[in-house]
Design an enzyme around this catalytic site. Structure first.
Site, mmCIF file in Angstrom:
data_model
loop_
_atom_site.group_PDB
_atom_site.id
_atom_site.type_symbol
_atom_site.label_atom_id
_atom_site.label_comp_id
_atom_site.label_asym_id
_atom_site.label_seq_id
_atom_site.Cartn_x
_atom_site.Cartn_y
_atom_site.Cartn_z
ATOM 1 N N SER A 74 0.822 -1.206 0.000
ATOM 2 C CA SER A 74 0.000 0.000 0.000
ATOM 3 C C SER A 74 0.859 1.261 0.000
ATOM 4 C CB SER A 74 -0.943 0.008 1.207
ATOM 5 O OG SER A 74 -0.215 0.015 2.411
ATOM 6 N N THR A 210 -1.845 3.976 3.604
ATOM 7 C CA THR A 210 -0.893 4.987 4.073
ATOM 8 C C THR A 210 -0.030 4.485 5.221
ATOM 9 O OG1 THR A 210 -2.449 6.757 3.506
ATOM 10 C CG2 THR A 210 -0.663 7.331 4.989
ATOM 11 N N THR A 228 2.246 7.003 0.502
ATOM 12 C CA THR A 228 1.189 6.099 0.051
ATOM 13 C C THR A 228 1.167 6.025 -1.467
ATOM 14 O OG1 THR A 228 -1.205 5.728 0.083
ATOM 15 C CG2 THR A 228 -0.474 7.998 0.022
ATOM 16 N N ARG A 238 -6.072 11.793 -8.974
ATOM 17 C CA ARG A 238 -6.532 11.955 -7.595
ATOM 18 C C ARG A 238 -5.344 12.097 -6.644
ATOM 19 N NH1 ARG A 238 -6.058 8.634 -2.546
ATOM 20 N NH2 ARG A 238 -7.989 8.943 -1.367
ATOM 21 N N VAL A 239 -5.448 13.071 -5.744
ATOM 22 C CA VAL A 239 -4.494 13.246 -4.656
ATOM 23 C C VAL A 239 -5.274 13.088 -3.359
ATOM 24 C CG1 VAL A 239 -2.923 14.838 -3.488
ATOM 25 C CG2 VAL A 239 -2.998 14.762 -5.992
ATOM 26 N N THR A 261 -4.782 7.803 8.770
ATOM 27 C CA THR A 261 -4.896 6.812 7.711
ATOM 28 C C THR A 261 -6.363 6.445 7.560
ATOM 29 O OG1 THR A 261 -4.117 4.641 6.939
ATOM 30 C CG2 THR A 261 -4.536 4.860 9.282
ATOM 31 N N GLY A 262 -6.760 6.062 6.354
ATOM 32 C CA GLY A 262 -8.163 5.731 6.104
ATOM 33 C C GLY A 262 -8.655 6.359 4.817
#
Length: 348
Positions: A74, A210, A228, A238-239, A261-262
């Protein structure tokens, strides 16, 4: 205090109970998820190399970028491909001693994202560079250009295409994004269906995306960083929240730091790491500060999944999570002298 030298030993201790807020002595390194090798690398930077907090975060996050299989793929190259099958990277580093930040978003064809972010911090007046221009900057700074796609990531992308590009992050478009790959067109404005909730089924333990790390050195200097390859099957360009100060990570040298994170698309709407640090300033312990930041998100997005780690300037730390059953993180400090896997139960 004495420094460990050639006798550096990496020990992983499993803690199965819910982890309360803990107060420890410095230095300390702590990171999201069960990435013990990354936390060990940060600690080694302190103990064996006499490095700074910034060095520790760069090397700790960088170890995931160099060996993504140690971080569930990841982080770093060959990880979660976007809708075009390309792996792009986001990263940030924040040096609390001078309150400066460097970050990159949607970085292409350079695998050392956290180190490029440090270059942005140390060699420009900017905070965030993105996309192809971030790659051009990295090449000027001497980084190697290389393909980040691997056989595994290509196979993952091809499987996604074969399954009608499911799941994806499109909405209010035609043809129906739940059954097709597009190309898409926007629906008539009268047909738009806006929802205040989010679908977080894809943001699970295998797509949490992340590493967030906080390090405080023996002199009390605080640094936080993130790295990440983003959410799997993200729309190209996408950022996420990881390179956004106050969202992915935040530091105030007079208070402490937090990392998140998430679901970054949701988290960046609330600046949770900034909120956690400000809650610690107001007197909340780290675990309660993290929980308060998450509760604000959950009020608007009850299907949200995410977690925060918070650390005070004196090394007191804690974590909170929502949407998972538990959240693991790893920590090492001058008392433990070894990387410990902590587990916190998520609130409902």
């Amino acid at each position: 205090m004495g420094r460990k030298s050639a006798g550096f030993v990496f020990v992983l201790a499993l803690v199965t109970r819910a982890a309360p807020t803990a107060q420890v002595s410095l230095p300390i390194a702590i990171s999201t998820w069960n990435f013990p090798n990354a936390t060990a690398e940060a600690w080694k930077t302190f103990q064996r190399d006499n490095g700074s907090a910034v060095d520790a975060v760069e090397r700790g996050c960088g170890s995931c970028e160099e060996s993504p299989h140690l971080c569930r793929n990841s982080v770093g190259f060959g990880g979660r491909p976007d809708g075009n099958g390309e792996t792009t990277l986001d990263a940030m580093i924040m040096d609390g001693s001078v309150h400066e930040v460097g970050a990159v978003g949607a970085l292409r064809r350079v695998k050392n994202a956290i180190s490029v972010a440090r270059m942005v911090m140390e060699h420009t007046d900017h905070t965030l560079l993105a996309g192809e221009q971030a790659t051009e900057f990295a090449l000027q700074m001497g980084f190697k250009e290389e393909i980040l796609t691997t056989k595994q990531s290509l196979e993952t992308h091809e499987k996604w295409i074969d399954e009608s590009c499911q799941p994806n992050k499109w909405k209010n478009v035609e043809p129906d994004p739940t059954t097709s790959c597009g190309p898409y067109r926007p629906l008539n404005p009268r047909s738009l269906k806006l929802s205040q909730d989010c679908n977080d089924k894809a943001v699970d333990i295998d797509n949490h995306d992340t590493i967030g790390m906080i390090a405080i050195d023996q002199d009390g200097n605080i640094c936080a960083g993130t790295s990440t390859n983003g959410l799997r099957n993200k729309i190209p360009g996408r950022v996420g929240d990881s390179p956004i100060p106050g969202s992915g990570a935040y530091v105030d040298k007079f208070v402490g730091a937090a990392v998140a994170t998430g679901n970054g698309d949701v988290m960046m709407r609330f600046m949770p790491t900034l909120m956690a640090v400000e809650s610690m300033r107001s007197g909340l312990p780290p675990d309660e500060a993290a929980k308060a930041a998450l509760k604000r998100i959950v009020y608007f997005y009850p299907s949200f999944r995410g977690a925060l780690i918070a650390v005070k300037f004196n090394g007191e730390y804690g974590a909170s999570c929502y949407g998972y059953s538990t959240f693991p993180y790893t920590v090492v400090n001058s008392e433990s002298q070894s990387v410990t896997l902590m587990t916190v139960n998520c609130f409902a």
